[in-house]
Scaffold this motif. Structure first.
Motif, short mmCIF file in Angstrom:
data_model
loop_
_atom_site.label_atom_id
_atom_site.label_comp_id
_atom_site.label_asym_id
_atom_site.label_seq_id
_atom_site.Cartn_x
_atom_site.Cartn_y
_atom_site.Cartn_z
N THR A 247 60.28 46.81 43.69
CA THR A 247 58.96 47.05 44.28
C THR A 247 58.65 45.94 45.28
OG1 THR A 247 57.98 45.83 42.44
CG2 THR A 247 57.90 48.22 42.29
N ARG A 248 57.94 46.27 46.33
CA ARG A 248 57.38 45.27 47.27
C ARG A 248 55.99 45.79 47.59
NH1 ARG A 248 61.08 42.94 45.75
NH2 ARG A 248 62.89 42.07 46.82
N ASP A 249 55.05 45.60 46.65
CA ASP A 249 53.74 46.25 46.75
C ASP A 249 52.84 45.59 47.80
OD1 ASP A 249 54.75 47.69 44.67
OD2 ASP A 249 53.44 46.88 43.14
N GLN A 250 52.16 46.43 48.55
CA GLN A 250 51.24 45.94 49.58
C GLN A 250 50.44 47.13 50.11
OE1 GLN A 250 49.23 43.79 50.88
NE2 GLN A 250 50.89 42.28 51.14
N LEU A 251 49.18 46.91 50.44
CA LEU A 251 48.43 47.98 51.10
C LEU A 251 49.11 48.32 52.42
CD1 LEU A 251 44.80 46.74 50.43
CD2 LEU A 251 46.00 48.63 49.30
N LEU A 252 49.09 49.58 52.80
CA LEU A 252 49.86 50.01 53.96
C LEU A 252 49.53 49.20 55.21
CD1 LEU A 252 51.89 51.92 55.23
CD2 LEU A 252 50.02 53.51 55.69
N LYS B 260 48.88 46.28 55.60
CA LYS B 260 49.49 44.93 55.61
C LYS B 260 50.99 44.98 55.33
CE LYS B 260 45.51 42.53 53.61
NZ LYS B 260 45.09 41.94 52.33
N MET B 261 51.54 46.17 55.17
CA MET B 261 52.95 46.27 54.75
C MET B 261 53.90 46.00 55.92
SD MET B 261 54.90 49.39 52.85
CE MET B 261 53.79 49.38 51.45
N SER B 262 54.80 45.04 55.73
CA SER B 262 55.75 44.73 56.80
C SER B 262 56.86 45.79 56.85
CB SER B 262 56.39 43.36 56.55
OG SER B 262 57.21 43.43 55.40
N GLU B 263 57.50 45.87 58.01
CA GLU B 263 58.62 46.80 58.17
C GLU B 263 59.73 46.43 57.18
OE1 GLU B 263 60.11 46.86 62.17
OE2 GLU B 263 61.68 48.32 61.70
N GLU B 264 59.88 45.12 56.94
CA GLU B 264 60.94 44.66 56.02
C GLU B 264 60.68 45.18 54.60
OE1 GLU B 264 61.15 40.43 55.71
OE2 GLU B 264 62.98 40.54 54.49
N ASP B 265 59.40 45.11 54.16
CA ASP B 265 59.08 45.60 52.81
C ASP B 265 59.29 47.11 52.70
OD1 ASP B 265 58.48 43.12 51.88
OD2 ASP B 265 56.30 43.34 52.00
N TRP B 266 58.97 47.81 53.76
CA TRP B 266 59.23 49.27 53.78
C TRP B 266 60.73 49.53 53.68
CZ3 TRP B 266 56.82 53.89 53.40
CH2 TRP B 266 57.57 55.01 53.76
N ASP B 267 61.50 48.90 54.60
CA ASP B 267 62.94 49.17 54.68
C ASP B 267 63.67 48.79 53.39
OD1 ASP B 267 62.75 50.23 57.20
OD2 ASP B 267 63.39 48.41 58.25
N GLN B 268 63.33 47.61 52.85
CA GLN B 268 64.03 47.15 51.64
C GLN B 268 63.86 48.12 50.48
OE1 GLN B 268 62.88 43.22 50.36
NE2 GLN B 268 64.98 42.55 50.65
N VAL B 269 62.62 48.56 50.29
CA VAL B 269 62.35 49.47 49.17
C VAL B 269 63.03 50.82 49.39
CG1 VAL B 269 60.52 50.78 48.00
CG2 VAL B 269 60.24 48.33 48.41
N LEU B 270 62.93 51.34 50.60
CA LEU B 270 63.58 52.64 50.86
C LEU B 270 65.10 52.53 50.78
CD1 LEU B 270 62.19 55.43 51.62
CD2 LEU B 270 60.68 53.47 51.63
N GLN C 265 51.35 51.08 46.89
CA GLN C 265 52.77 51.37 46.61
C GLN C 265 53.30 52.51 47.48
OE1 GLN C 265 52.95 51.67 42.11
NE2 GLN C 265 54.29 49.90 42.46
N SER C 266 52.84 52.61 48.74
CA SER C 266 53.26 53.75 49.56
C SER C 266 54.77 53.74 49.79
CB SER C 266 52.51 53.79 50.89
OG SER C 266 52.72 52.60 51.60
N ASN C 267 55.35 52.55 49.94
CA ASN C 267 56.82 52.48 50.12
C ASN C 267 57.54 52.93 48.85
OD1 ASN C 267 55.94 50.19 48.74
ND2 ASN C 267 57.09 48.73 49.99
N TYR C 268 57.09 52.40 47.72
CA TYR C 268 57.72 52.73 46.43
C TYR C 268 57.53 54.21 46.11
CZ TYR C 268 58.76 52.15 41.41
OH TYR C 268 59.30 52.24 40.15
N ALA C 269 56.31 54.73 46.31
CA ALA C 269 56.04 56.14 46.01
C ALA C 269 56.89 57.05 46.90
CB ALA C 269 54.55 56.45 46.22
N ALA C 270 57.02 56.67 48.18
CA ALA C 270 57.85 57.48 49.10
C ALA C 270 59.30 57.51 48.61
CB ALA C 270 57.77 56.93 50.52
N SER C 271 59.78 56.36 48.17
CA SER C 271 61.18 56.31 47.72
C SER C 271 61.37 57.15 46.46
CB SER C 271 61.63 54.86 47.47
OG SER C 271 61.02 54.32 46.30
N LYS C 272 60.40 57.11 45.56
CA LYS C 272 60.56 57.81 44.28
C LYS C 272 60.31 59.32 44.42
CE LYS C 272 61.74 54.22 41.86
NZ LYS C 272 63.10 54.14 41.30
#
Ligand code: NDP
Length: 251
Positions: free
Chosen positions: A98-103, A105-115, A156-163
């Motif tokens: 997980t790399r939790d953050q409100l969208l 404030k979410m960095s591209e790195e946190d999005w990419d890593q989780v996906l 958790q938009s990145n995490y939710a998208a991945s799951k």
């Protein structure tokens, strides 16, 4: 009764938490088990723990250090695993972060890593194993999704998208491979006591517990029991499903 005698299972993220519990239950049920992770120290400890629950002579247990988000590394490691064991009957895609953050404030790195670690990994492992499983005309793929992939969660938009992505992927794979004797299912755990949830604040934990009708957090073994069912012949007519194991959170 040992449910996995004669089977070989590969479990990504088998070095800790839910993945390690799945590995323990598979070993106890007679399977040869390969675990993948990136942390050598954690992996060696997991190996010791798995050795201690061996259920038969000559049972093979091994650790490979593999970053599941790296396609070429996975291709190579899968060839090595197949060379070592001759076949893989059960694949558990469990590695996740997980790399939790409100969208906003979410960095591209946190999005990419989780996906990459949670979802691209599933493409990597399944693609590398499809051909050998098709040749064997059997196999069970178990993808560890999350209730967050079903319901979403603020921060958790990145995490939710991945799951959620994992669920669509699994249903498609189930349709592609059913005629070849290969099944693919997801488990969607609720809140389970592992390193991933240990760092949550007491307030957040209490808020989560308030949403669990059974009034307790799950244990890794709760998920391992579901994985054992999906790995074994007990579920031989089950494919493309999401088995939610969450103490009643989502009903
Ligand atoms: P942990 O943090 O305890 O364990 C995560 C595992 O993933 C470790 O074994 C870790 O191994 C491995 N891992 C992480 N990154 C990589 C990578 N790049 N390549 C290979 N392995 C990697 O988490 P949990 O046991 O709690 O979670 C397991 C799965 O269950 C995850 O997919 C998670 O999203 C899912 N889940 C968990 C819930 C919970 O409440 N705990 C709820 C719902 C779903 P290493 O450190 O050796 O790299």
């Amino acid at each position: 009764m040992q449910l996995l005698n004669g089977k070989t299972a590969l479990i990504t993220g088998g070095t800790a938490g839910i993945g390690k519990a799945i590995a323990v239950h598979f070993v106890q049920n007679g399977a040869d088990v390969i675990i993948w992770g990136t942390n050598a120290q954690r992996g060696e400890q997991a190996l010791v723990d798995l050795e201690s629950v061996k259920s038969r002579e000559n049972q093979k247990i091994s650790l490979h250090l593999v970053d599941v988000s790296k396609t070429k590394d996975v291709d190579l490691a899968m060839v090595q695993a197949l060379t070592l064991t001759g076949k893989i009957d059960v694949l558990v895609n469990n590695a996740g972060i997980t790399r939790d953050q409100l969208l906003m404030k979410m960095s591209e790195e946190d999005w990419d890593q989780v996906l990459d670690i949670n979802l691209k990994s599933v493409y990597n492992t399944c693609r590398a194993l499809t051909r050998p499983m098709m040749k064997a005309r059997s196999g069970s793929v178990i993808n560890i999704s999350s209730v967050i992939g079903l319901s979403g969660n603020a921060g958790q938009s990145n995490y939710a998208a991945s799951k959620s992505g994992m669920i669509g992927f699994t249903k498609s794979l189930a349709k592609e491979l059913a005629s070849r004797g290969i099944r693919a299912n997801c488990i969607a755990p609720g809140y389970i006591e592992t390193q991933m949830t240990e760092d949550l604040s007491l307030t957040v934990k209490e808020a989560i517990l308030a949403k669990v009708p059974m009034g307790r957090m799950g244990q890794p073994s709760d998920i391992a029991h579901a994985a054992l069912y999906l790995a074994s012949e007990l579920s031989s007519y089950v494919t493309g499903q999401v088995l939610t194991v969450d103490g009643g959170m989502i009903i």
